[in-house]
Structure formats: C-alpha cells, structure tokens
Enzyme design. Sequence first.
Site, PDB file in Angstrom:
ATOM      1  CD  GLU A   1      -2.705   1.266   3.089  1.00 39.86           C
ATOM      2  OE1 GLU A   1      -3.332   1.735   2.811  1.00 39.86           O
ATOM      3  OE2 GLU A   1      -2.066   0.397   3.872  1.00 39.86           O
TER       4      GLU A   1
ATOM      5  CE  LYS B   1      -8.547   1.146   3.855  1.00 40.98           C
ATOM      6  NZ  LYS B   1      -7.282   1.420   4.462  1.00 40.98           N
TER       7      LYS B   1
ATOM      8  CB  CYS C   1      -4.268  -1.829   4.490  1.00 42.23           C
ATOM      9  SG  CYS C   1      -3.642  -1.460   6.522  1.00 42.23           S
TER      10      CYS C   1
END
Length: 523
Positions: A276, A338, A388
Amino acid sequence: MRFRRANPNAPPKPQRPTRGRMIITGLAGALCVFAFAPFGWWPLEILGLATLFYQVLRSSDVRAAALIGWAFGFGWTAAGTHWLYVSLHTYGAMPAPLAVAAVLLLAAAMGLYVALAMGGAAWLRKRWALPLPAANLLVLPAMWALFEWLRGWLFTGFPWLSAGYAHNHSPLAGYAPVIGMYGLGWLAAVVAGALLLLAHRTRLKAAALLVAIPAAGFGLSLLHWTYPEGKPISVRLLQGNIPQDEKFNGAHVQATMQLYQDAIMAAPADLIATPETAIVMLPQQLPPDYLPGIAQFLNKTNSNLILGIPLADSQTAYFNSVIGIPSKLGSSYYRYDKHHLVPYGEFIPFGFRWFVNLMSIPLGDMTSGRDIQPAFAIKDQRVLPNICYEDLFGEEIAGQLNNPAQGQKPATMLLNTSNLAWFGDTIAIPQHLQISQMRTLETGRPMLRATNTGATAIINGQGTVVQQLPVNTYGTLAAQVQGMAGSTPYILWGNKLFLALAALSLAGAWFWARRAKNQPKAA
C-alpha cells in the site's frame, strides 16, 4: 452423584458484589488476547466466554449484567489493541497521555457492545423465565454474536479481534466457508455455554454437544467448495521495509522510489505487487520517465504490476489506490480505489477534525471508492485487490465475488496490500495476517499479501500460510500460485445464514419459555 437439597432455613449466601464480578470478567477478557495470533491459544477464548456467561447468570439484575459485560469488552479491546498507542504516539505525534486516553476510550466504547449484549440477555432470561440450558445455549451465545456483528458495521465498523478470528485453526474452522467469521464466534459462545452445563443435570446433552460441534467442523473441513481454474501464475511480492517516520519524509521519498523501481525490475513475474502507498506521490508528481520506464520493463518481460499509489480525480477527491500496469504497452492501466476507509486515519468523522489535528497523519482525508470494482486479469487468473483494513470486512469481499463487476467473472485470487509500519513491531502484524487467513477460509481463494514491514505472505484457500517473509526486513517473496473458482456458501449468502441461526436461537428460547408457561403445573 446426588446433590443435597438446600436448607430453606439456612441464611442466603452472600452475593459477590458487581464490582468483583467486573474485575473477574475484565481480566478474563484481557486474557483472551492470547487466543489470537501470534499466540493461538484458542481454548482461552472459550474459557473467557464461559467466565463471562457464568458471572452474568449470577448477577443481581440487568444493570449488573450490563456492567459485567462492559468490563469484559473493555479488557478484551484494551489488551488486544494496545498497539494503537504506537500509531497514535510514536508515529502520529499525539502526546503520550492523550494516546493512552484514546486507546482506553476506544476500549470503553467497544465494551458498550458487550454491555448491551449481556444486559439484553439478562433481561430476556428474566422476562421469559428461562431455564439455565436455554440461557446458556440459546440466548447468551446469540446476543454475544449479534452484537459482535453490530460492532462490525455500525459507525463504519471495527471488527478487529472479533471472536471468530481465533478459530482459523481450531476445530471450528470448517464452518468458516458456511457461516463466516461471525458464525464461528457464535459457535465458540455455544461451546462456552455448553461447558457451564457440565455441572447441570443436562450434562450428558451438553457433553454430546461439545463432541458434535467440533466433529461436524472437522467433517466440513474435508469438503472442497472451490476448484482450481486455469494455470498457476508466478508472483513476486515486494516488502520494502520503509520505516514509517521515513515513508512520507521528503528527504527519503526519492530513495524509496528508487528502491521499489529496482525491486520491480529485478526479475520478471506474471504478477509483481508492491505494498500500500509504496509510492507516496501522485502520478502527475512523479518524474516523467518513472512509470514509462517500469512499463517498458514489464513489456519486455511479459510481466504485470500492481503498484500502491495515491490518486486524485480533482483537488478535493484523493484516493488510496493501486494501479495495475499490464505487460502490453498502450493498454489501459487497471485501477482499484480503497472503499472501506479507516476513520481518523483516512477520513474524518463529523465533529472530530480537532482529534485528527492532534496527529501528524498524511493522506488523512480520502475519498471512498466504489463498492463493486473489477478484478485485474492476468493470464488465466483474476486478482481482486483489497487495501489494508479492508480485509476485515469479509461480507464485502464475499459480495464482490458473488456480484462481480458487470461483464466479469468472479476473481480467482485475492491480494491485500498493506502498510502496517504504523504499528511498529507489535502483535498487530500477526493479528492482521490471521484476519487474511479467515478471508481465505470464507472464500476458498488464496490471498497474496504485499506489505511494507510484514506480514508479506501467501495463504492458500484452506487458510494455511504456505510462504512468508520475515517481518521488518527488506525482501521479495516469489512463488507459483493457483487461482480458485466456485462459490462457498458464505460467498453466496454472506452473513445471512449466521444471522438466521442467531435469530432462530432467540426464537427457540421464546418458544421454550411459552411451552414451559403453558404446561399444566403438578398438583
């Protein structure tokens, strides 16, 4: 063995004060941290839940039951997420007293869910005049699990350290593809309730339940819900090991860019993946030859790259994203934004800007991506990223597999890109690895993990870590990975089956109470 009849003239036994029960359950909740990774002592969680239920059942009233439940939830969260102090103070520059207070306030807030669950269970038991078996096996486990599920989505959700995660390698793991992580937490609570009944007249039925639940779990683990599709692809997962205090420091950004460029171009692979925000600059801020130079290498070696990088669609719309650069020059870049953002870290909840201003967190006000996004096609495989924190939400990943982007087939493997350097060398890293393992059990698909400091790993569709890089080291993990197709029951139904079972438990308790009420009393 016979029990003596209680003497009606004997003075009543003194009740343990609620404060004492709260101390016992608070400690029991804190000890449950050892049920999770990296320790894996999952029976401790069942014993902890049994302790909680025992104290709630012997509490004086509904208010006392709620306080006892709150203490358990507080101890559970404070011990299990103490590493948040590192991100708030060490890397977020929040003063130490405020960082400690923030962790304790989070634990206090998470304790409210257990307080409502146990208070509600005590109220139902009193209102329905339930016998002990109904309370232990039907009401307490259902209320515990339902409020864990509620914690997982209310106010964007915080399902970290939910009970089911402790069982990715316990006898309950076989249930994961059917009823998911929350279902495992419910079953663990049922087992805890059955343990308490070993001292009750229903001990034989309780013992049978204690044998049947893990035996059925073992049987389910032998089933294959998914099957191989296409040929395996070669993957290279990069672990840059960039210290968090250097990652966004302008003096180190150029060195980091060079490190990842060198690592990407060190060897070919069907899929090369970075962590990330491996690159912290927007594409338009990069040197003009940076991405084209990488694309040339990918074209020459027939490789594909997934690169963690922030993107901006306007001056107010910033995304935590990955881009996929295909091997064919001139092809459109793949993009995944995301979707499930971290409160305070990636978006600012209404009224809490003052709290975020106390920390030095870059990229702290992002825009959420779409719920359903396409996978990245690589040869015979389709790779679906999550970034994540997103892999905590199994129902969202299952939803993308069950309802893929229009015109696409479901993904055959999952990819998590993370930067856990925020949490230092703490148990947060193995805890997050365990979360990814649960996602593979639920979906029957392998998970690739490309992280900054760890845990960079490859997990197969049975939840087993087959390869892993040492934590806090620079390195590359190379392997051949087979994609999987097909649907588990959890992909098809998500949490619906678990919710139905919990609702049936409460309905069964209500029916039990009505039947007992309507039975004629002996003369």
